[in-house]
Design an enzyme around this catalytic site. Sequence first.
Site, PDB file in Angstrom:
ATOM      1  N   ASN A 159      -4.139  -7.239  -0.500  1.00 25.43           N
ATOM      2  CA  ASN A 159      -3.886  -5.806  -0.557  1.00 25.43           C
ATOM      3  C   ASN A 159      -4.884  -5.039  -1.410  1.00 25.43           C
ATOM      4  OD1 ASN A 159      -2.084  -3.338  -0.392  1.00 25.43           O
ATOM      5  ND2 ASN A 159      -2.012  -3.707  -2.596  1.00 25.43           N
ATOM      6  N   ASP A 209      -6.865  -0.105  -3.716  1.00 23.48           N
ATOM      7  CA  ASP A 209      -6.081  -0.456  -2.535  1.00 23.48           C
ATOM      8  C   ASP A 209      -6.966  -0.489  -1.287  1.00 23.48           C
ATOM      9  OD1 ASP A 209      -2.999  -0.643  -1.799  1.00 23.48           O
ATOM     10  OD2 ASP A 209      -3.984   0.483  -0.195  1.00 23.48           O
ATOM     11  N   ASP A 239       0.394 -12.313  -1.253  1.00 22.03           N
ATOM     12  CA  ASP A 239       0.765 -11.501  -2.405  1.00 22.03           C
ATOM     13  C   ASP A 239       0.934 -10.041  -1.997  1.00 22.03           C
ATOM     14  OD1 ASP A 239       0.864 -11.211  -5.469  1.00 22.03           O
ATOM     15  OD2 ASP A 239      -0.674  -9.764  -4.903  1.00 22.03           O
ATOM     16  N   HIS A 272       3.176  -4.032   0.106  1.00 24.04           N
ATOM     17  CA  HIS A 272       2.283  -2.908  -0.118  1.00 24.04           C
ATOM     18  C   HIS A 272       1.243  -2.754   0.986  1.00 24.04           C
ATOM     19  CE1 HIS A 272       3.993  -2.039  -4.035  1.00 24.04           C
ATOM     20  NE2 HIS A 272       4.082  -3.345  -4.201  1.00 24.04           N
ATOM     21  N   GLU A 301       5.290 -12.080  -0.016  1.00 23.88           N
ATOM     22  CA  GLU A 301       6.026 -11.481  -1.121  1.00 23.88           C
ATOM     23  C   GLU A 301       6.470 -10.077  -0.734  1.00 23.88           C
ATOM     24  OE1 GLU A 301       5.572 -10.406  -5.846  1.00 23.88           O
ATOM     25  OE2 GLU A 301       3.870 -10.134  -4.496  1.00 23.88           O
TER      26      GLU A 301
END
Length: 366
Positions: A19, A78, A108, A112, A134
């Site tokens: 991410n 990001d 991970d 997001h 996650e």
Amino acid sequence: MVGTCAEAGVDIYVDAVLNHMTGTGSAGSGVGSAGSGFEKYHYPGIYQDADFGECRETIENWDDPGEVRNCELLDLADLATGQEYVRATLTGYLNDLTDLGVAGFRVDAAKHMPPEDVAAVMSGVQGDVHVFQEVIEDEAISPAEYTHIGDVTDFAYSRRLSGAVSAGDLSGLAGLGGSDALRGDQATVFVDNHDTQRENPVLTYKDGAAYDVASAFMLAHPYGSPKVMSSFDFGAGDFDAGPPAEQDGTTAAVECDDEAWVCEHRDQAIAGMVGFRSATHGAGITDWWDNGGGQAAFGRGGSGFAVFNREDAELAGTFRTSLPAGTYCDVTAGGCEETYEVGGDGTFTATVPTDGVLALHVEATP
């Protein structure tokens, strides 16, 4: 490392960070672990400014899925995972790892990223790999949005199991599950992980025998794919402590005999239950018993039977199982130091101490 572990029968799963790039602690510039210099949004030879999203503010409104997925987590740069170049670069990274022989990935911060972006990245990964993502469930984002890609971490399970064991109330755990959005075959479950161990933990290694009981129960119960923690001592309240390190800052070699390393996976109540989990795979819960409080026992069909005691008094009694008649080793005692005789009627008699576990299975006999 991957090859050495494979020779020992151990698979390696990589914690893949897809991410974001750098942020907290290095928001301006710095030097990477391989010696390459960088600035936030400028990573020579990999990503430049145009490869990052338009929202360059930290997430404020956690009830807004768009903000959670497109703005910055803890000021981390990001990546624009909707762009083809970024997706191809991430897929190439994962394929480099599969070429090394890794068995799968923990994705991970999957929460997001939009699910379609994660799916696009993973669709190009070669080989038969296991993926778990996650996703910390909340009102804005459901883990069910990601199950078509792979398994999802089930934080609700951790809270339910750890809360019950901590409170000494095992009686309601027969139908133990986690998130209402997940089935057991979609969930990766745990008592604690590297994040929950440091932030609002219910149970960790610091809770001693209670932690072992919870971990053993997780391994005995059929819900989800269990993940066992193995960690280092981070001291009282020192939540930002890193692992034991050498003078040059590199992580020291793991020595489980050194008190600096906790090595929960070697606690016999946990280690012995890994074999129990394998031996009972595919069998549902049978012969459930509880005393209405902190004592419970259950079987896994004709494959295994486990007893748990979280009360102040020892648990002494005769337990009815579906095991074949015979002599069995208690795998939580180490080796075959303690054995129990199951009669032709499927019963055996035992005494389990406070905060104790007893477990028998068909692959552990004298």
